[in-house]
Design a protein around this motif. Structure first.
Motif, PDB file in Angstrom:
ATOM      1  N   SER A 197     -58.192 -32.530  11.759  1.00 14.57           N
ATOM      2  CA  SER A 197     -57.980 -33.897  12.227  1.00 14.57           C
ATOM      3  C   SER A 197     -58.351 -34.917  11.148  1.00 14.57           C
ATOM      4  O   SER A 197     -57.593 -35.850  10.879  1.00 14.57           O
ATOM      5  CB  SER A 197     -58.799 -34.145  13.498  1.00 14.57           C
ATOM      6  OG  SER A 197     -58.602 -35.459  13.960  1.00 14.57           O
ATOM      7  N   ASP A 198     -59.501 -34.716  10.512  1.00 17.83           N
ATOM      8  CA  ASP A 198     -59.942 -35.641   9.455  1.00 17.83           C
ATOM      9  C   ASP A 198     -58.968 -35.668   8.282  1.00 17.83           C
ATOM     10  O   ASP A 198     -58.639 -36.743   7.770  1.00 17.83           O
ATOM     11  CB  ASP A 198     -61.334 -35.243   8.938  1.00 17.83           C
ATOM     12  CG  ASP A 198     -62.448 -35.549   9.918  1.00 17.83           C
ATOM     13  OD1 ASP A 198     -62.195 -36.218  10.937  1.00 17.83           O
ATOM     14  OD2 ASP A 198     -63.585 -35.103   9.664  1.00 17.83           O
ATOM     15  N   VAL A 256     -64.391 -15.275   9.152  1.00 17.67           N
ATOM     16  CA  VAL A 256     -63.608 -16.371   8.593  1.00 17.67           C
ATOM     17  C   VAL A 256     -62.404 -16.612   9.504  1.00 17.67           C
ATOM     18  O   VAL A 256     -61.587 -15.712   9.705  1.00 17.67           O
ATOM     19  CB  VAL A 256     -63.130 -16.061   7.157  1.00 17.67           C
ATOM     20  CG1 VAL A 256     -62.334 -17.228   6.593  1.00 17.67           C
ATOM     21  CG2 VAL A 256     -64.307 -15.714   6.255  1.00 17.67           C
ATOM     22  N   LEU A 257     -62.333 -17.821  10.035  1.00 10.68           N
ATOM     23  CA  LEU A 257     -61.193 -18.238  10.842  1.00 10.68           C
ATOM     24  C   LEU A 257     -60.287 -19.079   9.952  1.00 10.68           C
ATOM     25  O   LEU A 257     -60.702 -20.140   9.470  1.00 10.68           O
ATOM     26  CB  LEU A 257     -61.653 -19.055  12.050  1.00 10.68           C
ATOM     27  CG  LEU A 257     -60.547 -19.695  12.886  1.00 10.68           C
ATOM     28  CD1 LEU A 257     -59.659 -18.632  13.528  1.00 10.68           C
ATOM     29  CD2 LEU A 257     -61.137 -20.619  13.939  1.00 10.68           C
ATOM     30  N   GLN A 314     -76.229 -17.789  11.795  1.00 14.13           N
ATOM     31  CA  GLN A 314     -77.080 -18.168  10.664  1.00 14.13           C
ATOM     32  C   GLN A 314     -76.570 -19.435   9.985  1.00 14.13           C
ATOM     33  O   GLN A 314     -77.358 -20.263   9.555  1.00 14.13           O
ATOM     34  CB  GLN A 314     -77.128 -17.042   9.632  1.00 14.13           C
ATOM     35  CG  GLN A 314     -77.888 -15.832  10.084  1.00 14.13           C
ATOM     36  CD  GLN A 314     -78.027 -14.816   8.955  1.00 14.13           C
ATOM     37  OE1 GLN A 314     -77.829 -15.122   7.778  1.00 14.13           O
ATOM     38  NE2 GLN A 314     -78.360 -13.593   9.312  1.00 14.13           N
ATOM     39  N   ARG A 315     -75.238 -19.555   9.892  1.00 15.06           N
ATOM     40  CA  ARG A 315     -74.676 -20.668   9.140  1.00 15.06           C
ATOM     41  C   ARG A 315     -73.202 -20.815   9.499  1.00 15.06           C
ATOM     42  O   ARG A 315     -72.517 -19.839   9.719  1.00 15.06           O
ATOM     43  CB  ARG A 315     -74.817 -20.365   7.652  1.00 15.06           C
ATOM     44  CG  ARG A 315     -74.343 -21.422   6.716  1.00 15.06           C
ATOM     45  CD  ARG A 315     -74.616 -21.011   5.272  1.00 15.06           C
ATOM     46  NE  ARG A 315     -76.044 -20.848   5.049  1.00 15.06           N
ATOM     47  CZ  ARG A 315     -76.816 -21.747   4.429  1.00 15.06           C
ATOM     48  NH1 ARG A 315     -76.295 -22.849   3.973  1.00 15.06           N
ATOM     49  NH2 ARG A 315     -78.090 -21.519   4.251  1.00 15.06           N
ATOM     50  N   VAL A 316     -72.716 -22.059   9.522  1.00 16.74           N
ATOM     51  CA  VAL A 316     -71.300 -22.366   9.696  1.00 16.74           C
ATOM     52  C   VAL A 316     -70.901 -23.249   8.523  1.00 16.74           C
ATOM     53  O   VAL A 316     -71.597 -24.216   8.212  1.00 16.74           O
ATOM     54  CB  VAL A 316     -71.038 -23.088  11.049  1.00 16.74           C
ATOM     55  CG1 VAL A 316     -69.591 -23.543  11.139  1.00 16.74           C
ATOM     56  CG2 VAL A 316     -71.394 -22.182  12.218  1.00 16.74           C
ATOM     57  N   TYR A 317     -69.791 -22.908   7.860  1.00 20.46           N
ATOM     58  CA  TYR A 317     -69.420 -23.653   6.658  1.00 20.46           C
ATOM     59  C   TYR A 317     -67.918 -23.579   6.413  1.00 20.46           C
ATOM     60  O   TYR A 317     -67.218 -22.715   6.945  1.00 20.46           O
ATOM     61  CB  TYR A 317     -70.163 -23.111   5.433  1.00 20.46           C
ATOM     62  CG  TYR A 317     -69.956 -21.634   5.197  1.00 20.46           C
ATOM     63  CD1 TYR A 317     -69.011 -21.184   4.285  1.00 20.46           C
ATOM     64  CD2 TYR A 317     -70.706 -20.686   5.885  1.00 20.46           C
ATOM     65  CE1 TYR A 317     -68.810 -19.841   4.073  1.00 20.46           C
ATOM     66  CE2 TYR A 317     -70.518 -19.333   5.680  1.00 20.46           C
ATOM     67  CZ  TYR A 317     -69.570 -18.919   4.772  1.00 20.46           C
ATOM     68  OH  TYR A 317     -69.366 -17.580   4.565  1.00 20.46           O
ATOM     69  N   ILE A 318     -67.432 -24.494   5.595  1.00 20.08           N
ATOM     70  CA  ILE A 318     -66.045 -24.467   5.145  1.00 20.08           C
ATOM     71  C   ILE A 318     -65.995 -23.579   3.910  1.00 20.08           C
ATOM     72  O   ILE A 318     -66.700 -23.818   2.935  1.00 20.08           O
ATOM     73  CB  ILE A 318     -65.533 -25.880   4.803  1.00 20.08           C
ATOM     74  CG1 ILE A 318     -65.509 -26.756   6.046  1.00 20.08           C
ATOM     75  CG2 ILE A 318     -64.145 -25.798   4.166  1.00 20.08           C
ATOM     76  CD1 ILE A 318     -65.208 -28.216   5.735  1.00 20.08           C
ATOM     77  N   TYR A 372     -65.073 -26.662  14.739  1.00 22.91           N
ATOM     78  CA  TYR A 372     -65.347 -27.160  13.385  1.00 22.91           C
ATOM     79  C   TYR A 372     -64.042 -27.272  12.596  1.00 22.91           C
ATOM     80  O   TYR A 372     -63.790 -28.272  11.917  1.00 22.91           O
ATOM     81  CB  TYR A 372     -66.316 -26.230  12.645  1.00 22.91           C
ATOM     82  CG  TYR A 372     -67.691 -26.179  13.249  1.00 22.91           C
ATOM     83  CD1 TYR A 372     -68.654 -27.137  12.935  1.00 22.91           C
ATOM     84  CD2 TYR A 372     -68.046 -25.162  14.143  1.00 22.91           C
ATOM     85  CE1 TYR A 372     -69.922 -27.089  13.481  1.00 22.91           C
ATOM     86  CE2 TYR A 372     -69.311 -25.101  14.697  1.00 22.91           C
ATOM     87  CZ  TYR A 372     -70.248 -26.072  14.373  1.00 22.91           C
ATOM     88  OH  TYR A 372     -71.496 -26.017  14.926  1.00 22.91           O
ATOM     89  N   ALA A 373     -63.208 -26.245  12.675  1.00 27.73           N
ATOM     90  CA  ALA A 373     -61.930 -26.257  11.966  1.00 27.73           C
ATOM     91  C   ALA A 373     -61.020 -27.359  12.507  1.00 27.73           C
ATOM     92  O   ALA A 373     -60.341 -28.044  11.742  1.00 27.73           O
ATOM     93  CB  ALA A 373     -61.243 -24.893  12.091  1.00 27.73           C
TER      94      ALA A 373
END
Length: 160
Positions: free
Chosen positions: A117-118, A61-62, A16-20, A111-112
């Motif tokens: 990296s950023d 949550v990873l 449904q959704r991927v987020y920080i 994503y993580a």
């Protein structure tokens, strides 16, 4: 046979959704750390948590924690909680374990890795690209450890 086909057609998995959910970057020894030779030792810690939200809807949550030390000084610490909301219909309890313990972290990890990296580059350090993690193997190891603890009677809380 018809029951198996009907059951498999009712099985559904979707993102449904991927987020920080949370992010932190610390560089406690800057600017002094930039003056020395850059030969860091990195440490990576991973953790997965599953939170039921509604019927058949779960937040996974990873948590990814990366630290770099030069000699005994901490260069940086990055903590990222990359999360996703997933719908899982028609799966047995036995199937939900690997789904949330291995498959979902595999989806969330890229994503993580990008966030880590950023942040490292924005902290003025050389780029750090985390290597791929085999969550299937980590999940299997965790299950084996949990079974061994159960068999030995040492009912310790399990952390993964």
């Amino acid at each position: 046979m018809a029951d198996n086909q009907q059951q498999s057609s009712e099985r559904q998995f979707s993102v449904q959704r991927v987020y920080i959910k949370d992010v932190s970057f610390e560089s406690p020894n800057a600017p002094e750390i930039f003056r020395g030779e850059w030969k860091p030792k990195h440490e990576l810690n991973l953790n997965t948590k599953v939170n039921p939200l509604n019927e058949n809807v779960y937040e996974v949550v990873l948590s990814v924690n990366v630290s770099a030390k030069v000699d005994d000084k901490v260069a940086f610490v990055v903590e990222v909680q990359q999360a996703g909301i997933f719908t899982a219909n028609g799966f047995s309890e036995e199937e939900l374990g690997p789904l949330f313990g291995a498959y979902c972290p595999n989806l969330l990890f890229p994503y993580a890795r990008e966030v880590v990296s950023d942040l490292v580059v924005k902290g003025s350090y050389p780029q750090l690209v985390l290597q791929h993690v085999n969550f299937d193997m980590l999940y299997a190891q965790h299950q084996k450890q949990a079974m061994e603890q159960d068999e030995s009677g040492g009912a310790q809380p399990s952390h993964h």
